[in-house]
Design a protein around this motif. Sequence first.
Motif, PDB file in Angstrom:
ATOM      1  N   LEU A 204      -9.826  -7.542  -5.503  1.00  0.00           N
ATOM      2  CA  LEU A 204      -9.427  -7.401  -4.108  1.00  0.00           C
ATOM      3  C   LEU A 204     -10.600  -7.473  -3.130  1.00  0.00           C
ATOM      4  CD1 LEU A 204      -6.840  -4.481  -4.417  1.00  0.00           C
ATOM      5  CD2 LEU A 204      -6.330  -6.840  -3.780  1.00  0.00           C
TER       6      LEU A 204
ATOM      7  N   SER B  70      -8.645   1.531   1.397  1.00  0.00           N
ATOM      8  CA  SER B  70      -9.791   0.819   1.983  1.00  0.00           C
ATOM      9  C   SER B  70      -9.573   0.511   3.454  1.00  0.00           C
ATOM     10  CB  SER B  70     -10.069  -0.462   1.207  1.00  0.00           C
ATOM     11  OG  SER B  70      -8.982  -1.347   1.327  1.00  0.00           O
ATOM     12  N   ALA B  71      -8.344   0.171   3.846  1.00  0.00           N
ATOM     13  CA  ALA B  71      -8.079  -0.136   5.256  1.00  0.00           C
ATOM     14  C   ALA B  71      -8.341   1.078   6.141  1.00  0.00           C
ATOM     15  CB  ALA B  71      -6.645  -0.619   5.425  1.00  0.00           C
TER      16      ALA B  71
ATOM     17  N   SER C 278      -2.655  -2.175  -6.259  1.00  0.00           N
ATOM     18  CA  SER C 278      -3.237  -3.045  -5.224  1.00  0.00           C
ATOM     19  C   SER C 278      -2.875  -2.532  -3.839  1.00  0.00           C
ATOM     20  CB  SER C 278      -2.738  -4.490  -5.390  1.00  0.00           C
ATOM     21  OG  SER C 278      -3.229  -5.056  -6.569  1.00  0.00           O
ATOM     22  N   THR C 279      -1.625  -2.122  -3.672  1.00  0.00           N
ATOM     23  CA  THR C 279      -1.185  -1.582  -2.386  1.00  0.00           C
ATOM     24  C   THR C 279      -1.917  -0.285  -2.065  1.00  0.00           C
ATOM     25  OG1 THR C 279       0.987  -2.584  -2.663  1.00  0.00           O
ATOM     26  CG2 THR C 279       0.829  -0.780  -1.081  1.00  0.00           C
TER      27      THR C 279
ATOM     28  N   SER D  22      -5.514  -1.051  -1.171  1.00  0.00           N
ATOM     29  CA  SER D  22      -5.575  -1.668   0.160  1.00  0.00           C
ATOM     30  C   SER D  22      -5.411  -0.620   1.254  1.00  0.00           C
ATOM     31  CB  SER D  22      -4.497  -2.745   0.300  1.00  0.00           C
ATOM     32  OG  SER D  22      -4.765  -3.809  -0.562  1.00  0.00           O
TER      33      SER D  22
END
Length: 177
Positions: free
Chosen positions: A14, A53-54, A46-47, A50
């Motif tokens: 990712l 990290s976002a 993955s979600t 994400s």
Amino acid sequence: MDVSVLIHRLTERLFYGSSISDEEMKDQVCPDASQDDFQGYVKRFSTILSNISAANMDFKQLDAFLTSQMKKRENPITEEQAQALMKVWKNQKAKVHEALVRQSTWDNQLKAFSWRIDVKSKARHVVDLNMPTAIVEMQIGRNEGSEVVRFEMNEERLGDMINQINAIEEQIADYTK
């Protein structure tokens, strides 16, 4: 299933551009799982990665987020999965943030800036003698490549540049209020 390895491989893919395929990950992490189950794990983690990290979560925020993920009614994560996510984020947070900043930078950046003052001792016209000039050098580039820009400014041009930089600073300050 080795959750830590799965999360680590997903982090590489990712954020760092790893080209590891789902099949390779499945073979490394849980070769006995069905393809549908494995795809569910990949999508879920993955979600979660994400989202973490976002938000550039600190450890307190991450703990609260993972606790909420464990208390979900549908498809909650386990304590082991939460610990694996916490461990990977603890080790990778700074690197992931750097990678995201690099990925979101689409134009050149100022990498280095230096200057010096020169006084002309020889000139065609007497008026230009003993006039101080600022010699500026800027290294501009993206990632590994860069170029150097050099230029001179007299006192008047330097004043104009300072005024423009002050105007930029005021605009930025207005937006951050």
